[in-house]
Structures are given as structure tokens and as C-alpha cells.
Design a protein around this motif. Structure first.
Motif, PDB file in Angstrom:
ATOM      1  N   TYR A   6      58.126  71.642  53.151  1.00  0.00           N
ATOM      2  CA  TYR A   6      57.571  70.193  54.205  1.00  0.00           C
ATOM      3  C   TYR A   6      55.715  70.841  53.390  1.00  0.00           C
ATOM      4  N   THR A   7      56.024  71.708  53.076  1.00  0.00           N
ATOM      5  CA  THR A   7      54.684  72.136  52.994  1.00  0.00           C
ATOM      6  C   THR A   7      53.570  70.288  51.919  1.00  0.00           C
ATOM      7  N   ALA A   8      54.392  70.688  50.795  1.00  0.00           N
ATOM      8  CA  ALA A   8      54.083  70.139  50.052  1.00  0.00           C
ATOM      9  C   ALA A   8      53.371  68.016  50.118  1.00  0.00           C
ATOM     10  N   TRP A   9      54.563  67.827  51.055  1.00  0.00           N
ATOM     11  CA  TRP A   9      54.478  66.666  51.500  1.00  0.00           C
ATOM     12  C   TRP A   9      53.561  66.517  52.659  1.00  0.00           C
ATOM     13  N   ALA A  10      53.438  67.845  53.535  1.00  0.00           N
ATOM     14  CA  ALA A  10      52.243  67.428  54.686  1.00  0.00           C
ATOM     15  C   ALA A  10      51.265  67.219  53.628  1.00  0.00           C
ATOM     16  N   ARG A  11      50.525  68.395  53.108  1.00  0.00           N
ATOM     17  CA  ARG A  11      49.535  68.411  52.406  1.00  0.00           C
ATOM     18  C   ARG A  11      49.407  66.265  51.604  1.00  0.00           C
ATOM     19  N   MET A  12      50.354  66.441  51.099  1.00  0.00           N
ATOM     20  CA  MET A  12      50.186  64.843  50.378  1.00  0.00           C
ATOM     21  C   MET A  12      49.756  63.769  51.396  1.00  0.00           C
ATOM     22  N   GLY A  13      50.142  64.451  52.611  1.00  0.00           N
ATOM     23  CA  GLY A  13      49.878  63.258  53.679  1.00  0.00           C
ATOM     24  C   GLY A  13      48.119  63.428  54.221  1.00  0.00           C
ATOM     25  N   TYR A  14      48.504  64.442  54.359  1.00  0.00           N
ATOM     26  CA  TYR A  14      46.665  64.617  54.995  1.00  0.00           C
ATOM     27  C   TYR A  14      45.520  64.156  53.552  1.00  0.00           C
ATOM     28  N   ALA A  15      46.125  64.206  52.411  1.00  0.00           N
ATOM     29  CA  ALA A  15      45.413  64.222  51.527  1.00  0.00           C
ATOM     30  C   ALA A  15      45.387  62.153  50.952  1.00  0.00           C
ATOM     31  N   ALA A  16      46.517  61.395  51.626  1.00  0.00           N
ATOM     32  CA  ALA A  16      46.440  60.224  51.379  1.00  0.00           C
ATOM     33  C   ALA A  16      45.865  59.342  53.040  1.00  0.00           C
ATOM     34  N   ARG A  17      45.597  60.816  54.217  1.00  0.00           N
ATOM     35  CA  ARG A  17      44.873  59.891  54.651  1.00  0.00           C
ATOM     36  C   ARG A  17      43.279  59.937  54.624  1.00  0.00           C
ATOM     37  N   GLY A  18      43.516  60.777  54.018  1.00  0.00           N
ATOM     38  CA  GLY A  18      41.785  61.317  53.597  1.00  0.00           C
ATOM     39  C   GLY A  18      40.830  60.573  52.650  1.00  0.00           C
ATOM     40  N   VAL A  19      42.206  60.111  52.066  1.00  0.00           N
ATOM     41  CA  VAL A  19      41.689  58.998  51.143  1.00  0.00           C
ATOM     42  C   VAL A  19      41.205  57.354  51.581  1.00  0.00           C
ATOM     43  N   ILE A  20      42.355  57.331  52.799  1.00  0.00           N
ATOM     44  CA  ILE A  20      42.125  56.051  53.471  1.00  0.00           C
ATOM     45  C   ILE A  20      40.576  55.680  54.721  1.00  0.00           C
ATOM     46  N   TYR A  21      40.171  56.899  54.881  1.00  0.00           N
ATOM     47  CA  TYR A  21      39.347  57.004  55.832  1.00  0.00           C
ATOM     48  C   TYR A  21      37.734  57.692  54.566  1.00  0.00           C
ATOM     49  N   LEU A  22      37.705  58.173  53.485  1.00  0.00           N
ATOM     50  CA  LEU A  22      36.664  57.919  52.622  1.00  0.00           C
ATOM     51  C   LEU A  22      36.369  56.228  52.550  1.00  0.00           C
TER      52      LEU A  22
END
Length: 260
Positions: A6-22
Motif C-alpha cells: 500500500y506504500t505507493a498508494w499512500a504516497r500518491m495520496g499524500y501528494a494529491a492532498r498536497g496539490v489541493i492545499y498548495l
């Protein structure tokens, strides 16, 4: 539970949240400068991304990332990936993670509808008005008020997590960069805590005092700040904090410990 897959999915998820908040932080800053026509919230961020070159392709990538984030949040909440346990505090944290999975699922579904050109936002009909069709307005107002209390609790949890640096036990920051990364994460969490606290208060007040069941969000928090003394400066500080929370999300994508 073996979390390696699940590591890749989790890291992609955090990055997606990062894009939204930036994007949300940037929109809020631009709104103060009079250079933004989009709301400083998740949907405003999505519409801003869509308006960029290859915007729809970027949204497809964002959807994939959000699916990863939803999956990871569900694993954290239901599977207890972070070992919060079954104490009252642990169950509250895990419940919050499940709620996060649900809310991001709704955002992901809305983006998919947007990509399929089937959103009905232009009609002006909100989700809350649909709910009111099936339940009395007094009941829905009290339910929305309960949501306000929960959101305030989420805000307080973020403030506590930022103040105590509770996130550090899950992070593997490089030793030479740990100090500034920790400060950025603290600032981002504190700012997000303030925003959710304001959103919860606005929801609670509108539901209980005004009897309203209208949905509220980050843009309403900024509007509340705008009417406060030193509102412009407060918006700039909070907006910078939400930008920092976006950076924090990317740091989680890079350095969060996923596997046990």
C-alpha cells in the motif's frame, strides 16, 4: 498487516492532498491581492487545476492520487495501520480517519463527474437542500450542528498535533533537514486547525442560531476572517499556513513511515 503493497498508494495520496492545499493556499493569497476569481476551497482548487493547460489530464492524475489517499485512510482507520488501538482516544482518531476517507471519496466522485461533464453545481442546488427534502429542517439543522461540533474537534486535534509535534513519530526526516521540516509541518497543522475550528464554528452557529442546514467550507472560514479586525493579515497568515500544510503533505509523501 503487511503494508508494503500500500506504500505507493499512500504516497500518491499524500501528494494529491498536497496539490489541493498548495492550490487552496495560493488562491487565498491571490484573493487578498484581488487576482483570483475562484473560491479558496477544495472545489475552487480543482476548478483552477482544470483551467490549466492539460487540466483534465492533471485531474485524472489527481483522481488516481485521491483514490490512493482514500484507500490509505480506510486502512489507517479500519485496519489500524498506525496502532492507535481501541481506547476512546484511539477509536476517535480512527473514526476521524474513516471520515477523512469518506469526505475525500465525495471530492473524488465530484471530480469524476466534472471530468464527465455531468456536475449539476450550476443549478445552485446544494446537497443540504436535497437532505432537507427527506427530513424536517429543524432535524437537519441539528444534525448539521453536530457536524459543526465534530469539525471543531478535528480543528482542536490538528492544533494539538501541531503544537506537540505528534506527527514526528511517523516521519523519517533527514537529520540535516529535520528542524525546518518540523517547523513547516507545525505551521501547516496549526493553520489547518484554525481553519477547521472556524469552519466548525460557522457551521454550528448557522445551524443552531440561524436554523440553517446550508453546507459550509474553507471559503466560508476565509469570509469570516475577512470581516474580522486585521482580516487581510489574518487571511494571509492562514493562507500561508495552508500552503505550508500542502508542503507538509508532500513531506509525508516522501518521508512518512508506511510499513510497520
Amino acid at each position: 498487516m503487511n503494508l508494503n503493497k500500500y506504500t505507493a498508494w499512500a504516497r500518491m495520496g499524500y501528494a494529491a492532498r498536497g496539490v489541493i492545499y498548495l492550490t487552496i493556499g495560493s488562491l487565498a493569497i491571490l484573493s487578498v491581492l484581488g487576482a483570483s476569481g475562484s473560491d479558496a476551497d477544495s472545489k475552487g482548487a480543482v476548478m483552477t487545476i482544470k483551467s490549466q493547460p492539460f487540466g483534465e489530464a492533471l485531474l485524472v492524475v489527481l483522481v488516481i492520487g485521491l483514490i490512493g489517499y482514500i484507500l490509505w485512510r480506510a486502512i489507517q482507520g479500519i485496519g489500524d495501520a498506525d496502532d492507535h488501538g481501541t481506547s476512546v482516544k484511539g477509536l476517535a482518531i480512527r473514526g476521524g480517519l474513516v471520515i477523512s476517507a469518506i469526505t475525500h471519496s465525495l471530492l473524488c466522485f465530484w471530480i469524476i463527474k466534472l471530468l464527465l461533464h455531468s456536475t449539476d453545481d450550476a443549478s445552485g442546488q446544494s446537497a443540504s437542500s436535497t437532505v432537507s427534502d427527506y427530513a424536517g429542517s429543524d432535524v437537519t439543522a441539528w444534525l448539521v450542528g453536530l457536524v459543526g461540533v465534530i469539525v471543531i474537534g478535528v480543528g482542536l486535534a490538528h492544533l494539538y498535533k501541531g503544537y506537540t509535534c505528534g506527527f514526528k513519530k511517523y516521519m523519517a526526516f533527514p537529520a540535516d533537514k529535520s528542524e525546518w521540516m518540523t517547523r513547516v509541518c507545525q505551521f501547516g497543522l496549526l493553520a489547518r486547525g484554525v481553519v477547521w475550528g472556524i469552519v466548525g464554528w460557522v457551521v454550528l452557529r448557522s445551524a443552531i442560531v440561524a436554523g440553517s442546514s446550508d453546507t459550509k467550507g474553507i471559503s466560508d472560514a476565509f469570509e469570516w476572517l475577512r470581516t474580522s479586525p486585521f482580516g487581510t493579515w489574518l487571511i494571509l497568515i492562514v493562507a500561508a499556513g495552508l500552503f505550508a500544510f500542502g508542503v507538509y503533505s508532500f513531506l509525508e509523501a516522501l518521508y512518512r513511515r508506511i510499513s510497520k
